[in-house]
Design an enzyme around this catalytic site. Structure first.
Site, short mmCIF file in Angstrom:
data_model
loop_
_atom_site.label_atom_id
_atom_site.label_comp_id
_atom_site.label_asym_id
_atom_site.label_seq_id
_atom_site.Cartn_x
_atom_site.Cartn_y
_atom_site.Cartn_z
N GLY A 57 0.81 -1.22 0.00
CA GLY A 57 0.00 0.00 0.00
C GLY A 57 0.84 1.27 0.00
O GLY A 57 0.55 2.23 -0.72
N THR A 58 1.88 1.28 0.81
CA THR A 58 2.71 2.48 0.90
C THR A 58 3.33 2.80 -0.45
O THR A 58 3.30 3.95 -0.92
CB THR A 58 3.82 2.26 1.96
OG1 THR A 58 3.20 2.00 3.21
CG2 THR A 58 4.74 3.47 2.06
N ASN A 85 -8.69 3.72 7.80
CA ASN A 85 -8.15 2.60 8.58
C ASN A 85 -8.27 2.77 10.08
O ASN A 85 -8.04 1.83 10.82
CB ASN A 85 -6.67 2.40 8.21
CG ASN A 85 -5.89 3.69 8.23
OD1 ASN A 85 -6.17 4.61 7.46
ND2 ASN A 85 -4.91 3.78 9.09
N GLN A 126 -8.03 -0.59 2.75
CA GLN A 126 -8.88 -1.24 3.76
C GLN A 126 -10.19 -1.78 3.18
O GLN A 126 -11.03 -2.30 3.92
CB GLN A 126 -9.21 -0.23 4.89
CG GLN A 126 -8.01 0.19 5.72
CD GLN A 126 -7.49 -0.92 6.63
OE1 GLN A 126 -8.19 -1.88 6.95
NE2 GLN A 126 -6.24 -0.80 7.06
N SER A 162 -3.26 -3.48 -1.00
CA SER A 162 -2.16 -4.15 -0.32
C SER A 162 -2.65 -5.53 0.14
O SER A 162 -3.62 -5.62 0.89
CB SER A 162 -1.73 -3.32 0.89
OG SER A 162 -0.69 -3.96 1.57
N THR A 175 12.65 -6.92 -10.54
CA THR A 175 12.14 -8.27 -10.76
C THR A 175 10.91 -8.51 -9.89
O THR A 175 10.92 -8.23 -8.70
CB THR A 175 13.25 -9.30 -10.41
OG1 THR A 175 14.40 -8.98 -11.20
CG2 THR A 175 12.78 -10.71 -10.70
N CYS A 212 1.23 3.89 14.77
CA CYS A 212 1.96 3.08 15.73
C CYS A 212 3.07 2.35 15.00
O CYS A 212 3.45 1.26 15.35
CB CYS A 212 0.94 2.13 16.34
SG CYS A 212 1.52 0.88 17.39
N1 PLP Z 1 -3.18 2.86 3.36
C1 PLP Z 1 -3.99 2.44 4.35
C2 PLP Z 1 -5.39 2.97 4.43
C3 PLP Z 1 -3.54 1.51 5.28
O1 PLP Z 1 -4.35 1.10 6.26
C4 PLP Z 1 -2.20 1.03 5.18
C5 PLP Z 1 -1.66 0.09 6.18
O2 PLP Z 1 -1.83 0.30 7.38
C6 PLP Z 1 -1.41 1.49 4.12
C7 PLP Z 1 -1.93 2.40 3.23
C8 PLP Z 1 -0.01 0.99 3.93
O3 PLP Z 1 -0.01 -0.32 3.41
P1 PLP Z 1 1.30 -1.26 3.51
O4 PLP Z 1 1.41 -1.68 4.92
O5 PLP Z 1 1.01 -2.39 2.58
O6 PLP Z 1 2.45 -0.45 3.04
#
Ligand code: PLP
Length: 390
Positions: free
Chosen positions: A73-74, A152, A180, A200, A238, A326
């Site tokens: 996700g990040t 989240n 989410q 993610s 890769t 956190c």
């Molecule tokens: N975006 C949201 C809404 C999330 O809840 C999270 C994870 O807590 C992320 C992005 C980041 O995802 P990842 O842990 O796969 O990098």
């Protein structure tokens, strides 16, 4: 996991599903090669990767070449934002909301240092962004709006289709962090009208370290990493073939089970929240009246500190969290509850219970058995302070 434990932190991460682990194991045994290699082994990896891409795309209503695999996700959020604004001159503008994940907010902050202007839309006390605020915020220089699908920390569901339509009508790219959402909300990228959408795998029964960015065909996006031409030249490196296989299987299962799981988990959360209000004085359910995904219950207990509550819950066998902030094991004040304008006493004692597809009625009963005494014990020192004898 120890069966006496109660895991209510599914928004942080979900357990890996057995079907996913099995598919990944097969893939690791048979297709752990480089999908860019031309030999038979490489072609086997390529076939597995492209099959996973096709399956993930089908769930989202996308075409296979609109799916870019990332590490999670990040990275998807960073790629969407940095990639959309890569060629933007200083003075270009983006819009986001005050309740986004740090993967979005910190990226916007980073761009500010490059001269990109950002409008952060407020939310109401119910945790909802207003469509009118987005319309007002757009400027001729706006390039991107990024607003999350489901929050989240409090679970609010933003009206993505309406927000995307407003942006699109003004020729502004629209990205949504839907990390989410997959277990609880339908994700049809065409119906939502988004240009980009982040997922993610570990948030819906898949493995960590794999995610995707949906990128609408024709939407402009530069790569932020430099190297090979993988993932349509948007994400060199890769590919994680077994991860992609795991993501696809988990996404299909989430979609197939969504309606049943949502109804079941919504009923469990409803009972949890009703009983908390009945059994525990000075408690409030955050974003209670807003549309919310069924898994998240953000509850505040006035006169407590969330870190101490979490430790007491953990000792009682319950894994919960204080919110999203956190990342390093240290608790910060929640920017989401702050944006909702919660008074400090409610912010300090906020706990996020996040239920999952495997949460049982018996687990909720056990939580409700231990929670009133845990909250009462945490309040005692504060009461003494207030009485002046502490
Ligand atoms: N975006 C949201 C809404 C999330 O809840 C999270 C994870 O807590 C992320 C992005 C980041 O995802 P990842 O842990 O796969 O990098």
């Amino acid at each position: 996991m120890n069966s006496t434990r109660i895991y209510l932190d599914n928004s942080a991460t979900t357990p890996l599903r057995a079907e996913v682990a099995a598919a990944m194991h097969d893939s690791l045994e048979s297709a752990n090669y480089n999908p860019s290699s031309l030999h038979a082994e490489g072609r086997r990896a390529r076939t597995a990767l492209e099959d996973a891409r096709e399956r993930a795309a089908a769930v989202l209503g996308a075409a296979r070449n609109e799916i870019i695999f990332t590490s999670g996700g990040t990275e998807s959020d960073n790629l969407a934002i940095l990639g959309a604004l890569a060629a933007a001159p200083p003075g270009a503008h983006m819009v986001t909301s005050a309740i986004e994940h740090h993967a979005v907010l910190a990226t916007a902050e980073q761009l500010r240092a490059r001269g990109i202007e950002t409008t952060v839309l407020p939310v109401g006390s119910d945790g909802m962004a207003a469509t009118a605020d987005l319309a007002d915020a757009l400027r001729p220089s706006t390039i991107l709006a990024s607003i999350m699908y489901a929050n989240n920390e409090v679970g609010t569901i933003q009206p993505i289709a309406e927000l995307a339509a407003i942006a699109t009508a003004r020729k502004v790219l629209f990205h949504s962090d839907a990390v989410q959402a997959p277990s609880w909300l339908p994700i049809d990228v065409r119906g939502l009208g988004v240009d980009m959408l982040s997922l993610s795998a570990h948030k819906f029964g898949g493995p960590k370290g794999i995610g995707l960015l949906y990128l609408r065909r024709g939407a402009p996006l530069a790569s932020v990493l430099h190297g090979g031409g993988q993932e349509f030249a948007r994400r060199p490196g890769t590919q994680n073939v077994a991860g992609a296989v795991g993501l696809a299987v988990a996404l299909e299962l989430a979609a197939r089970e969504r309606a049943e799981a949502s109804a079941r988990v919504a009923a469990l959360r409803g009972r949890l929240e009703t009983e908390i209000i009945v059994k525990i004085p000075d408690a409030r359910i955050n974003a209670h009246g807003a549309p919310r995904i069924p898994s998240i219950s953000s509850v505040s207990f006035a006169g407590t500190e969330s870190a101490a509550l979490l430790i007491a819950l953990d000792l009682a066998g319950v894994a919960a969290s204080a919110g999203s902030a956190c990342t390093s094991g240290a608790l910060e004040a929640s920017h989401v509850l702050g944006a909702m304008g919660l008074e400090e006493r409610w912010q300090r004692g906020a706990i996020r219970f996040s239920l999952g597809r495997t949460t049982t009625p018996a687990e909720i009963d056990r939580l409700l058995d231990v929670l009133p005494a845990i909250v009462a014990a945490q309040r005692r020192p504060f009461e003494k302070d207030l009485a002046g004898d502490g």
